[in-house]
Design a protein around this motif. Structure first.
Motif, PDB file in Angstrom:
ATOM      1  N   TYR A 331     -17.701  72.094   5.746  1.00  0.00           N
ATOM      2  CA  TYR A 331     -17.456  73.333   5.012  1.00  0.00           C
ATOM      3  C   TYR A 331     -16.971  73.155   3.574  1.00  0.00           C
ATOM      4  O   TYR A 331     -17.070  74.093   2.778  1.00  0.00           O
ATOM      5  CB  TYR A 331     -16.435  74.186   5.762  1.00  0.00           C
ATOM      6  N   TYR A 332     -16.405  71.995   3.232  1.00  0.00           N
ATOM      7  CA  TYR A 332     -15.778  71.832   1.921  1.00  0.00           C
ATOM      8  C   TYR A 332     -16.408  70.735   1.061  1.00  0.00           C
ATOM      9  O   TYR A 332     -15.989  70.529  -0.071  1.00  0.00           O
ATOM     10  CB  TYR A 332     -14.278  71.539   2.080  1.00  0.00           C
ATOM     11  N   ASN A 333     -17.379  70.059   1.580  1.00  0.00           N
ATOM     12  CA  ASN A 333     -18.010  68.948   0.862  1.00  0.00           C
ATOM     13  C   ASN A 333     -19.002  69.494  -0.160  1.00  0.00           C
ATOM     14  O   ASN A 333     -19.967  70.168   0.190  1.00  0.00           O
ATOM     15  CB  ASN A 333     -18.722  68.028   1.860  1.00  0.00           C
ATOM     16  N   ILE A 334     -18.787  69.189  -1.433  1.00  0.00           N
ATOM     17  CA  ILE A 334     -19.690  69.670  -2.486  1.00  0.00           C
ATOM     18  C   ILE A 334     -20.733  68.624  -2.864  1.00  0.00           C
ATOM     19  O   ILE A 334     -21.564  68.871  -3.747  1.00  0.00           O
ATOM     20  CB  ILE A 334     -18.903  70.082  -3.748  1.00  0.00           C
ATOM     21  N   TYR A 335     -20.707  67.481  -2.195  1.00  0.00           N
ATOM     22  CA  TYR A 335     -21.583  66.372  -2.580  1.00  0.00           C
ATOM     23  C   TYR A 335     -22.796  66.266  -1.651  1.00  0.00           C
ATOM     24  O   TYR A 335     -22.826  66.837  -0.561  1.00  0.00           O
ATOM     25  CB  TYR A 335     -20.788  65.060  -2.582  1.00  0.00           C
ATOM     26  N   ASN A 336     -23.781  65.514  -2.111  1.00  0.00           N
ATOM     27  CA  ASN A 336     -25.015  65.346  -1.344  1.00  0.00           C
ATOM     28  C   ASN A 336     -24.945  64.167  -0.375  1.00  0.00           C
ATOM     29  O   ASN A 336     -25.962  63.668   0.092  1.00  0.00           O
ATOM     30  CB  ASN A 336     -26.198  65.151  -2.302  1.00  0.00           C
ATOM     31  N   THR A 337     -23.730  63.714  -0.099  1.00  0.00           N
ATOM     32  CA  THR A 337     -23.524  62.628   0.846  1.00  0.00           C
ATOM     33  C   THR A 337     -22.294  62.918   1.686  1.00  0.00           C
ATOM     34  O   THR A 337     -21.427  63.702   1.276  1.00  0.00           O
ATOM     35  CB  THR A 337     -23.367  61.277   0.113  1.00  0.00           C
ATOM     36  N   SER A 338     -22.211  62.302   2.849  1.00  0.00           N
ATOM     37  CA  SER A 338     -21.098  62.568   3.769  1.00  0.00           C
ATOM     38  C   SER A 338     -19.780  62.001   3.241  1.00  0.00           C
ATOM     39  O   SER A 338     -19.755  60.966   2.568  1.00  0.00           O
ATOM     40  CB  SER A 338     -21.405  61.944   5.135  1.00  0.00           C
TER      41      SER A 338
END
Length: 384
Positions: A331-338
């Motif tokens: 829900y809070y990750n703004i990046y294109n990777t984990s």
């Protein structure tokens, strides 16, 4: 023709040209401020090291890290009038691309370790950061303390926080009054006197209109909940749902968005600019967003996954690492990777002592219950 007439004939066109230029300038400012403006988001490297999947084959996880410009994270805090403890701490994610808002509340007793700070509860972290900022000679220790807390959580929660804000209870009441109060169902009689804080909570069960003072009473009350602060957090979810419903129904144009922005700037210590507030306000009510206004059914609310326990004679709430890392990544990750393997690598949310805190912290997430509510259901039906 008189001398004055000749003078006026020459001067008036020049005055008119100046006025036209001034109006054009104001118009360009208005267009930029209300129509074209977008926030200056963080696009540089995150404030934490992104760890690769330890089980990935060599070269399998070599994605170039890129940040979305449509997803924003906010740290929102509320403290009492003595400005000692922030008993309200929330992480808010706003995904403007799909018009989804996620709100996660931190229980105030959440265990945390900060350098040599003796107080191991998250509601003391802001106070610690303000003191650090003051010791460093800050001219605005409240705002700089906010920034320090933001950076600390970024590093250890493996997330980027774009904005942080803290308000006292006076500011909270004034903001509620700015939207004309909130209509909601109070689930029980609430009575609690505290002369030391000059506080009297006295609300009756039933559907009613809460002005700023009554709303403050509602969100502060916790004496009657069997689960204490967790119960208060759940009640605050009901209030937030009613508050958002009122915002959506009462704020329908740029003028009212601007008025609310002015109130927020006045009563909230934050790095959010008035232009940013107007931008997010417009997005929220659907001005300039192809997805339309945010729907209450797309506002998700939860309490940080974990469990309460006693340790050394004190009550603590222990974060569950497995579940919390999943929530941050989902829900809070703004990046294109984990960011799953970047979460709390320094274990600041648990003690290094071999005790029940570590057992709870590392417990499998399947052993922890987590309810994700949507604001629409809470606004209509309350908590189940």
């Amino acid at each position: 023709m008189s001398g004055f007439q000749k003078f006026a004939k020459k001067l008036l066109p020049r005055i008119g040209a100046v006025l036209m230029a001034a109006l054009a300038g104001v118009g360009l400012f208005f267009v930029n401020y209300f129509i074209l403006y977008t926030p200056d988001i963080k696009t540089e490297a995150p404030n934490f090291e992104i760890q690769k999947d330890p089980n990935a084959a060599e070269g399998e996880d070599d994605t170039t890290v890129e940040a979305s410009d449509k997803i924003f994270n906010f740290l929102i805090m509320g403290h009492d009038r003595a400005a000692s403890l922030t008993d309200v701490i929330m992480l808010v994610n706003y995904n403007t691309e799909v018009q989804r808002i996620t709100v996660m509340q931190f229980p105030r007793d959440t265990y945390i370790e900060v350098d040599d700070y003796y107080y191991h509860k998250v509601n003391g972290l802001y106070n610690y950061c303000v003191k650090q900022a003051r010791d460093d000679g800050s001219k605005n220790p409240e705002r700089d303390g906010c920034k320090l807390m933001e950076e600390y959580l970024e590093k250890n929660l493996a997330m980027t926080i774009h904005y942080s804000a803290v308000m006292d209870l006076d500011g909270f009441g004034n903001i509620v009054n700015a939207i004309g109060g909130v209509d909601m169902y109070v689930p029980m009689d609430m009575y609690y006197p505290d002369p030391e804080q000059n506080l009297l909570i006295n609300l009756k069960e039933g559907y009613q209109h809460l002005d700023g003072d009554a709303a403050e009473q509602f969100v502060r009350y916790r004496a009657g909940y069997p689960t204490g602060d967790i119960g208060r957090g759940d009640a605050q979810k009901i209030f937030m749902s009613a508050f958002l419903d009122k915002v959506l129904s009462s704020i329908t144009d740029v003028n009212t968005v601007t008025t609310l922005a002015q109130n927020l700037v006045t009563y909230v210590e934050s790095d959010i600019t008035p232009a940013d507030i107007v931008y997010f306000g417009k997005q929220f009510i659907g001005i300039g967003n192809k997805e339309g206004a945010v729907q209450l059914s797309n506002v998700k609310m939860m309490t940080m996954p974990g469990k309460a326990t006693m340790y050394n004679g004190l009550s603590y709430y222990v974060m569950n690492k497995d579940y919390m890392s999943y929530i941050i990544n989902e829900y809070y990750n703004i990046y294109n990777t984990s960011v799953l393997w970047s979460f709390d690598v320094n274990e600041v949310f648990v003690t290094d002592a071999n005790c029940q805190l570590r057992n709870l912290y590392f417990e499998d997430k399947d052993e922890v219950s987590l309810t994700i509510y949507n604001a629409g259901s809470l606004d209509e039906n309350g908590l189940p």
